[in-house]
Design an enzyme around this catalytic site. Structure first.
Site, PDB file in Angstrom:
ATOM      1  N   LYS A  71      -3.706   4.934  -1.174  1.00 30.01           N
ATOM      2  CA  LYS A  71      -2.456   5.116  -0.442  1.00 30.01           C
ATOM      3  C   LYS A  71      -1.203   4.818  -1.280  1.00 30.01           C
ATOM      4  CE  LYS A  71      -4.056   4.423   4.303  1.00 30.01           C
ATOM      5  NZ  LYS A  71      -3.877   3.674   5.551  1.00 30.01           N
ATOM      6  N   ASN A  92      -0.107   8.065   3.740  1.00 32.17           N
ATOM      7  CA  ASN A  92      -1.421   8.443   4.298  1.00 32.17           C
ATOM      8  C   ASN A  92      -1.503   9.924   4.637  1.00 32.17           C
ATOM      9  OD1 ASN A  92      -0.053   8.651   6.720  1.00 32.17           O
ATOM     10  ND2 ASN A  92      -1.623   7.601   7.908  1.00 32.17           N
ATOM     11  N   ASP A 107       0.800   5.987   9.999  1.00 33.09           N
ATOM     12  CA  ASP A 107       0.155   4.855  10.681  1.00 33.09           C
ATOM     13  C   ASP A 107       1.116   4.186  11.669  1.00 33.09           C
ATOM     14  OD1 ASP A 107      -2.407   4.984   9.603  1.00 33.09           O
ATOM     15  OD2 ASP A 107      -1.863   3.794   7.854  1.00 33.09           O
ATOM     16  N   GLY A 133      -0.350  -7.006   5.796  1.00 32.52           N
ATOM     17  CA  GLY A 133      -0.978  -6.035   4.905  1.00 32.52           C
ATOM     18  C   GLY A 133      -0.522  -4.613   5.190  1.00 32.52           C
ATOM     19  N   GLY A 134      -1.388  -3.660   4.872  1.00 36.07           N
ATOM     20  CA  GLY A 134      -1.029  -2.248   4.984  1.00 36.07           C
ATOM     21  C   GLY A 134      -0.689  -1.815   6.403  1.00 36.07           C
ATOM     22  N   VAL A 233      -4.777  -3.466  16.002  1.00 36.56           N
ATOM     23  CA  VAL A 233      -5.036  -2.330  15.094  1.00 36.56           C
ATOM     24  C   VAL A 233      -6.530  -2.108  14.900  1.00 36.56           C
ATOM     25  CG1 VAL A 233      -2.906  -2.494  13.751  1.00 36.56           C
ATOM     26  CG2 VAL A 233      -4.900  -3.783  13.017  1.00 36.56           C
ATOM     27  N   TYR A 235     -10.143  -1.065  15.418  1.00 38.09           N
ATOM     28  CA  TYR A 235     -10.706  -0.034  16.308  1.00 38.09           C
ATOM     29  C   TYR A 235     -12.234  -0.063  16.343  1.00 38.09           C
ATOM     30  CZ  TYR A 235     -10.740   2.475  11.854  1.00 38.09           C
ATOM     31  OH  TYR A 235     -10.924   2.816  10.540  1.00 38.09           O
ATOM     32  N   GLY A 256      -6.683  -0.237  18.980  1.00 38.64           N
ATOM     33  CA  GLY A 256      -6.500   0.376  17.665  1.00 38.64           C
ATOM     34  C   GLY A 256      -6.985   1.816  17.596  1.00 38.64           C
TER      35      GLY A 256
HETATM   36  P1  NAD Z   1      -5.036  -5.264   4.442  1.00 43.06           P
HETATM   37  O1  NAD Z   1      -6.126  -5.823   3.584  1.00 43.06           O
HETATM   38  O2  NAD Z   1      -3.913  -4.550   3.815  1.00 43.06           O
HETATM   39  O3  NAD Z   1      -4.414  -6.475   5.301  1.00 43.06           O
HETATM   40  C1  NAD Z   1      -5.237  -7.361   5.993  1.00 43.06           C
HETATM   41  C2  NAD Z   1      -4.373  -8.409   6.700  1.00 43.06           C
HETATM   42  O4  NAD Z   1      -5.256  -9.269   7.438  1.00 43.06           O
HETATM   43  C3  NAD Z   1      -3.580  -9.323   5.744  1.00 43.06           C
HETATM   44  O5  NAD Z   1      -2.336  -9.605   6.352  1.00 43.06           O
HETATM   45  C4  NAD Z   1      -4.456 -10.588   5.693  1.00 43.06           C
HETATM   46  O6  NAD Z   1      -3.695 -11.750   5.394  1.00 43.06           O
HETATM   47  C5  NAD Z   1      -4.959 -10.621   7.122  1.00 43.06           C
HETATM   48  N1  NAD Z   1      -6.197 -11.383   7.294  1.00 43.06           N
HETATM   49  C6  NAD Z   1      -7.427 -11.079   6.812  1.00 43.06           C
HETATM   50  N2  NAD Z   1      -8.317 -12.023   7.201  1.00 43.06           N
HETATM   51  C7  NAD Z   1      -7.637 -12.922   7.955  1.00 43.06           C
HETATM   52  C8  NAD Z   1      -7.996 -14.107   8.642  1.00 43.06           C
HETATM   53  N3  NAD Z   1      -9.251 -14.546   8.655  1.00 43.06           N
HETATM   54  N4  NAD Z   1      -7.040 -14.775   9.320  1.00 43.06           N
HETATM   55  C9  NAD Z   1      -5.765 -14.327   9.333  1.00 43.06           C
HETATM   56  N5  NAD Z   1      -5.354 -13.214   8.693  1.00 43.06           N
HETATM   57  C10 NAD Z   1      -6.287 -12.522   8.016  1.00 43.06           C
HETATM   58  O7  NAD Z   1      -5.773  -4.367   5.522  1.00 43.06           O
HETATM   59  P2  NAD Z   1      -5.123  -3.241   6.461  1.00 43.06           P
HETATM   60  O8  NAD Z   1      -5.253  -1.927   5.782  1.00 43.06           O
HETATM   61  O9  NAD Z   1      -3.790  -3.703   6.911  1.00 43.06           O
HETATM   62  O10 NAD Z   1      -6.166  -3.232   7.675  1.00 43.06           O
HETATM   63  C11 NAD Z   1      -6.181  -4.284   8.633  1.00 43.06           C
HETATM   64  C12 NAD Z   1      -6.948  -3.803   9.863  1.00 43.06           C
HETATM   65  O11 NAD Z   1      -6.240  -2.704  10.423  1.00 43.06           O
HETATM   66  C13 NAD Z   1      -8.362  -3.274   9.584  1.00 43.06           C
HETATM   67  O12 NAD Z   1      -9.193  -3.701  10.633  1.00 43.06           O
HETATM   68  C14 NAD Z   1      -8.203  -1.761   9.597  1.00 43.06           C
HETATM   69  O13 NAD Z   1      -9.371  -1.090   9.994  1.00 43.06           O
HETATM   70  C15 NAD Z   1      -7.127  -1.626  10.665  1.00 43.06           C
HETATM   71  N6  NAD Z   1      -6.323  -0.386  10.595  1.00 43.06           N
HETATM   72  C16 NAD Z   1      -6.238   0.334  11.740  1.00 43.06           C
HETATM   73  C17 NAD Z   1      -5.469   1.486  11.748  1.00 43.06           C
HETATM   74  C18 NAD Z   1      -5.397   2.260  13.024  1.00 43.06           C
HETATM   75  O14 NAD Z   1      -4.909   3.401  13.007  1.00 43.06           O
HETATM   76  N7  NAD Z   1      -5.822   1.700  14.141  1.00 43.06           N
HETATM   77  C19 NAD Z   1      -4.781   1.907  10.599  1.00 43.06           C
HETATM   78  C20 NAD Z   1      -4.890   1.120   9.441  1.00 43.06           C
HETATM   79  C21 NAD Z   1      -5.669  -0.037   9.453  1.00 43.06           C
END
Ligand code: NAD
Length: 289
Positions: A71, A92, A107, A133-134, A233, A235, A256
């Site tokens: 990304k 994305n 997103d 995060g993302g 988020v 799902y 999500g």
């Molecule tokens: P990422 O790795 O960029 O960020 C993860 C985040 O989670 C960070 O802020 C990290 O500090 C936090 N984190 C992880 N473990 C933790 C814990 N035990 N306690 C507290 N904070 C914690 O990942 P991402 O790409 O942001 O994805 C995060 C989630 O979002 C995933 O489950 C992914 O599947 C989901 N997601 C969903 C959609 C959607 O359209 N529904 C889109 C993107 C991502």
């Protein structure tokens, strides 16, 4: 639908992609609307993404979705970015506009659109966002651009803290009417106060995701109140422990999966100008046995 000599190609770029439901979702829509397009998933690593984008130009592909880990790596190969994609340095969706490759991030639109479909507008709202995060960044920039009044972001004070601080600054510069703040997730007194004073509580971390389905960021149900809108988020599973607890406390919840479908719908709209039948896709791909 038949592949013909005029069929245009679209696709998914990233790795792993074999599990993705995007090909089924987009090809179903192409067929439904009679579009002479076809969508395939391509397993592409970060080191291959430049060549994949060059191939998009050579093959005159209409567009592509981009997933992890590409990304951010894809950005140097594109011609233009939308303000949201530029602020969070993540793309994305790529749309080929007559040879000009434009990078979008749908997103965040998926998140705000999913809420809007359920009658909740982020405009003027105070949001507590768990995670930096993302997914969190995409939600923050779009909610801020859509008129959210305040976004308080809570993240672990980990190795990514400085990077998240920079990103929050960039989001604030791109959407100056929104008040953004970043807090340590371990500061539970501040988190509790922020949740008491907010309209929307949004989990944008991986907490609650399979296989750890009993994990939640809010272990005490007294933190919920019926006026609070609670979103996730995650799902897989769509009904996380956070959402189940919030619903039991009388809150409105948004999952999500709705966000995922709406980000796909936004990309489909960018490619075609058409509206994806979100509920039909949800039933077809995620709720049929
Ligand atoms: P990422 O790795 O960029 O960020 C993860 C985040 O989670 C960070 O802020 C990290 O500090 C936090 N984190 C992880 N473990 C933790 C814990 N035990 N306690 C507290 N904070 C914690 O990942 P991402 O790409 O942001 O994805 C995060 C989630 O979002 C995933 O489950 C992914 O599947 C989901 N997601 C969903 C959609 C959607 O359209 N529904 C889109 C993107 C991502």
């Amino acid at each position: 639908m038949q592949i013909s000599g005029t069929t245009k190609l679209l696709g998914l770029l990233g790795t792993p992609v074999a599990h993705s439901k995007s090909p089924a979702m987009y090809n179903y829509c192409f067929q439904k609307f009679g579009l002479d397009w076809a969508y395939l998933a391509f397993d592409i690593s970060q080191t291959q993404i430049g060549a994949a984008v060059a191939a998009m130009r050579t093959l005159s592909m209409r567009g592509a979705n981009v997933t992890m880990p590409c990304k951010t790596a894809v950005i140097p190969y594109l011609d233009r970015l939308t303000p949201a994609a530029a602020a969070i340095q993540a793309v994305n969706t790529i749309v080929n506009e007559d040879g000009v490759l434009v990078g979008h991030n749908t997103d965040g639109c998926g998140y705000t659109q999913n809420l809007r479909r359920g009658g909740v507008d982020v405009k003027g709202k105070k949001i507590v966002l768990l995670g930096g995060g993302g997914a969190a960044s995409a939600i923050a920039i779009q909610a801020a651009l859509d008129g959210a009044a305040e976004i308080a972001i809570f993240n672990l004070r980990d190795a990514f803290w400085d990077q998240i601080t920079q990103r929050v600054k960039a989001i604030g510069e791109a959407a100056p009417s929104c008040t953004l703040s970043l807090h340590d997730l371990a500061d539970t007194a501040t988190l509790r106060r922020a949740i008491d004073g907010c309209d929307i509580l949004s989990n944008a971390t991986r907490v609650g995701m399979e296989p750890n389905v009993d994990d939640t960021m809010i272990p005490d149900s007294s933190w919920f109140r019926p006026e609070l809108v609670v979103t996730d988020v995650v799902y897989a599973p769509p009904q996380t422990r956070l959402l189940r607890d919030a619903k039991a406390a009388g809150c409105r919840t948004f999952d999500g999966l709705g966000m995922l479908l709406c980000q796909g719908a936004e990309a489909f709209h960018l490619y075609s100008g058409l509206e994806m039948p979100v509920e039909e896709i949800r039933k077809l791909l995620y709720e049929s046995p």
